[in-house]
Design an enzyme around this catalytic site. Structure first.
Site, PDB file in Angstrom:
ATOM      1  N   ASN A 215       9.091  32.317  97.886  1.00  0.00           N
ATOM      2  CA  ASN A 215       9.795  33.609  97.947  1.00  0.00           C
ATOM      3  C   ASN A 215       9.915  34.012  99.423  1.00  0.00           C
ATOM      4  O   ASN A 215       8.922  34.395 100.036  1.00  0.00           O
ATOM      5  CB  ASN A 215       8.980  34.644  97.160  1.00  0.00           C
ATOM      6  CG  ASN A 215       9.492  36.065  97.375  1.00  0.00           C
ATOM      7  OD1 ASN A 215      10.634  36.270  97.767  1.00  0.00           O
ATOM      8  ND2 ASN A 215       8.630  37.046  97.116  1.00  0.00           N
ATOM      9  N   TRP A 216      11.129  33.930  99.940  1.00  0.00           N
ATOM     10  CA  TRP A 216      11.317  34.231 101.367  1.00  0.00           C
ATOM     11  C   TRP A 216      11.320  35.728 101.648  1.00  0.00           C
ATOM     12  O   TRP A 216      11.334  36.132 102.808  1.00  0.00           O
ATOM     13  CB  TRP A 216      12.632  33.637 101.857  1.00  0.00           C
ATOM     14  CG  TRP A 216      12.694  32.143 101.851  1.00  0.00           C
ATOM     15  CD1 TRP A 216      11.691  31.257 101.537  1.00  0.00           C
ATOM     16  CD2 TRP A 216      13.833  31.332 102.185  1.00  0.00           C
ATOM     17  NE1 TRP A 216      12.135  29.968 101.664  1.00  0.00           N
ATOM     18  CE2 TRP A 216      13.451  29.984 102.063  1.00  0.00           C
ATOM     19  CE3 TRP A 216      15.149  31.624 102.578  1.00  0.00           C
ATOM     20  CZ2 TRP A 216      14.331  28.928 102.322  1.00  0.00           C
ATOM     21  CZ3 TRP A 216      16.023  30.575 102.829  1.00  0.00           C
ATOM     22  CH2 TRP A 216      15.608  29.247 102.711  1.00  0.00           C
ATOM     23  N   LYS A 217      11.371  36.539 100.617  1.00  0.00           N
ATOM     24  CA  LYS A 217      11.485  38.000 100.802  1.00  0.00           C
ATOM     25  C   LYS A 217      12.691  38.289 101.709  1.00  0.00           C
ATOM     26  O   LYS A 217      13.669  37.547 101.662  1.00  0.00           O
ATOM     27  CB  LYS A 217      10.196  38.582 101.360  1.00  0.00           C
ATOM     28  CG  LYS A 217       8.949  38.060 100.638  1.00  0.00           C
ATOM     29  CD  LYS A 217       7.716  38.811 101.010  1.00  0.00           C
ATOM     30  CE  LYS A 217       6.511  38.151 100.369  1.00  0.00           C
ATOM     31  NZ  LYS A 217       5.349  38.986 100.357  1.00  0.00           N
TER      32      LYS A 217
ATOM     33  N   HIS B  45       8.386  41.918  91.161  1.00  0.00           N
ATOM     34  CA  HIS B  45       7.510  41.669  92.319  1.00  0.00           C
ATOM     35  C   HIS B  45       6.871  42.991  92.744  1.00  0.00           C
ATOM     36  O   HIS B  45       7.509  44.046  92.707  1.00  0.00           O
ATOM     37  CB  HIS B  45       8.313  41.052  93.476  1.00  0.00           C
ATOM     38  CG  HIS B  45       7.433  40.507  94.552  1.00  0.00           C
ATOM     39  ND1 HIS B  45       6.831  41.313  95.488  1.00  0.00           N
ATOM     40  CD2 HIS B  45       7.024  39.240  94.821  1.00  0.00           C
ATOM     41  CE1 HIS B  45       6.088  40.553  96.286  1.00  0.00           C
ATOM     42  NE2 HIS B  45       6.196  39.295  95.906  1.00  0.00           N
TER      43      HIS B  45
ATOM     44  N   GLU C 284       6.302  44.245  95.510  1.00  0.00           N
ATOM     45  CA  GLU C 284       7.005  44.983  96.576  1.00  0.00           C
ATOM     46  C   GLU C 284       8.158  45.777  95.997  1.00  0.00           C
ATOM     47  O   GLU C 284       8.449  46.887  96.447  1.00  0.00           O
ATOM     48  CB  GLU C 284       7.477  43.995  97.662  1.00  0.00           C
ATOM     49  CG  GLU C 284       6.291  43.488  98.479  1.00  0.00           C
ATOM     50  CD  GLU C 284       6.492  42.143  99.138  1.00  0.00           C
ATOM     51  OE1 GLU C 284       7.630  41.629  99.175  1.00  0.00           O
ATOM     52  OE2 GLU C 284       5.487  41.586  99.622  1.00  0.00           O
TER      53      GLU C 284
ATOM     54  N   GLU D 120      -0.077  37.810  90.662  1.00  0.00           N
ATOM     55  CA  GLU D 120      -0.144  38.094  92.092  1.00  0.00           C
ATOM     56  C   GLU D 120      -0.955  39.367  92.319  1.00  0.00           C
ATOM     57  O   GLU D 120      -0.410  40.480  92.254  1.00  0.00           O
ATOM     58  CB  GLU D 120       1.268  38.300  92.647  1.00  0.00           C
ATOM     59  CG  GLU D 120       2.160  37.096  92.525  1.00  0.00           C
ATOM     60  CD  GLU D 120       3.177  37.044  93.649  1.00  0.00           C
ATOM     61  OE1 GLU D 120       3.237  36.027  94.328  1.00  0.00           O
ATOM     62  OE2 GLU D 120       3.882  38.047  93.871  1.00  0.00           O
TER      63      GLU D 120
ATOM     64  N   GLY E 283       0.311  38.697 101.278  1.00  0.00           N
ATOM     65  CA  GLY E 283       0.623  38.869 102.696  1.00  0.00           C
ATOM     66  C   GLY E 283      -0.556  39.372 103.513  1.00  0.00           C
ATOM     67  O   GLY E 283      -0.388  39.771 104.662  1.00  0.00           O
TER      68      GLY E 283
ATOM     69  N   SER F 250      -1.164  34.786  99.450  1.00  0.00           N
ATOM     70  CA  SER F 250      -1.712  34.069 100.606  1.00  0.00           C
ATOM     71  C   SER F 250      -2.055  32.602 100.304  1.00  0.00           C
ATOM     72  O   SER F 250      -3.052  32.078 100.785  1.00  0.00           O
ATOM     73  CB  SER F 250      -2.926  34.810 101.176  1.00  0.00           C
ATOM     74  OG  SER F 250      -2.554  36.119 101.590  1.00  0.00           O
TER      75      SER F 250
ATOM     76  N   GLY G  85       4.750  33.231  99.549  1.00  0.00           N
ATOM     77  CA  GLY G  85       5.570  34.037 100.450  1.00  0.00           C
ATOM     78  C   GLY G  85       5.581  33.435 101.838  1.00  0.00           C
ATOM     79  O   GLY G  85       6.333  32.505 102.137  1.00  0.00           O
ATOM     80  N   GLY G  86       4.722  33.942 102.707  1.00  0.00           N
ATOM     81  CA  GLY G  86       4.715  33.572 104.119  1.00  0.00           C
ATOM     82  C   GLY G  86       4.750  32.069 104.389  1.00  0.00           C
ATOM     83  O   GLY G  86       5.484  31.606 105.265  1.00  0.00           O
TER      84      GLY G  86
HETATM   85  C1  PEP Z   1       4.692  36.798  97.480  1.00  0.00           C
HETATM   86  O1  PEP Z   1       5.475  37.392  98.167  1.00  0.00           O
HETATM   87  O2  PEP Z   1       4.941  36.674  96.287  1.00  0.00           O
HETATM   88  C2  PEP Z   1       3.471  36.268  98.094  1.00  0.00           C
HETATM   89  C3  PEP Z   1       2.580  35.711  97.311  1.00  0.00           C
HETATM   90  O3  PEP Z   1       3.357  36.372  99.457  1.00  0.00           O
HETATM   91  P1  PEP Z   1       2.246  35.681 100.415  1.00  0.00           P
HETATM   92  O4  PEP Z   1       2.168  34.226 100.017  1.00  0.00           O
HETATM   93  O5  PEP Z   1       2.789  35.862 101.800  1.00  0.00           O
HETATM   94  O6  PEP Z   1       0.961  36.386 100.185  1.00  0.00           O
END
Ligand code: PEP
Length: 261
Positions: free
Chosen positions: A11-13, A103, A105, A175, A181, A221, A242-243
């Site tokens: 997920n690039w957000k 999600h 966010e 999650e 993040g 993460s 994500g990251g």
């Molecule tokens: C996400 O955005 O779904 C996520 C898990 O981000 P990260 O891996 O950066 O914690």
């Protein structure tokens, strides 16, 4: 050994414009080449911003890359007078396989309730998009010891009114909000505990068939150096990342580590 195919979804957000998206997907594909991954080993999915999807589609389809792609959100409405919204039918025509719904966010920034999330799932499944339903507790709920009840409640409300047949192919991403993040990762045991609870509740509500077929991901993460331990649990079928999915080589390293290559 589970029959469920390992799923690694990036997920690039709100990162990467369409030119950066092309470069990232190219680097991901190159970096994965030596591992010779195939549909039997895992599925690798990129989830870019809406404005990148046409470029990603053109690249993946044009170069016949072994990758799938999806969207980060979908409108619950049919096409019409809904300024700024993106219909499920549009994503389907762009060749998206998946769509992320609920999600944390979006729940926080856009006040998305479980009812809204359910309506988005309804829109997605109506257009052959596989929903990746995100659920997970905040730090306060975990500290109070209510994390399982909270997360299962979110899932049940988001899936209210569906039949097992309508949810065929469903993906659930656990999650924990406190791990997204932040660099804080739930332990493999935390992820395994929640995944088992999710699968059991799916069995109770929708039957053993759907529970056995549904892929349950962990997100929060996840990196190349912790993914293998997390997906080793029999109930954890992959990761929503994500990251660590923003760089093609990094995400490729994570995918290889997950399949043990
Ligand atoms: C996400 O955005 O779904 C996520 C898990 O981000 P990260 O891996 O950066 O914690």
């Amino acid at each position: 050994m589970s029959e469920r195919t390992l799923l690694l979804a990036g997920n690039w957000k709100m990162n990467h414009d369409h030119l950066e998206a092309i470069a990232t997907v190219q680097k991901l594909a190159w970096s994965l080449e030596d591992a010779k991954l195939d549909d039997a080993s895992c599925e690798v999915v990129v989830i870019p911003p809406f404005t990148d999807l046409r470029s990603v589609q053109t690249l993946i389809q044009g170069d016949k890359l072994w990758l799938r792609y999806g969207a980060q959100d979908v409108s619950r409405h049919q096409p019409g007078a809904h300024t700024g919204e993106i219909a499920a039918s549009f994503l389907s025509r762009l060749g998206c396989s998946y769509v992320v719904v609920g999600h944390s966010e979006r729940r926080a920034d856009n006040h998305e309730t479980n009812e809204i999330v359910a309506a988005k799932i309804r829109a997605a499944v109506g257009h052959d998009l596989t929903p990746i339903l995100c659920v997970g507790e905040s730090l306060a709920e975990r500290q109070d010891g209510h994390h399982i009840d909270f997360t299962l409640g979110q899932m049940e409300e988001s899936l209210a009114g569906f039949t097992a047949a309508e949810l065929d192919g469903l993906v659930i991403a656990y999650e924990p909000v406190w791990a997204i993040g932040t660099g804080e990762t739930a332990t493999a045991a935390d992820a395994a505990e929640m995944a088992a609870a999710i699968r059991q509740r799916l069995a109770e509500r929708f039957g053993d068939g759907l529970a056995a077929a549904t892929r349950i991901l962990y997100g929060g993460s996840v990196k190349a150096d912790n993914v293998a331990e997390i997906v080793a649990s029999p109930d954890v079928d992959g990761a929503l990342v994500g990251g660590a999915s923003l760089s093609g080589p990094d995400f490729a390293a994570l995918c290889k580590a997950a399949v043990g290559k």
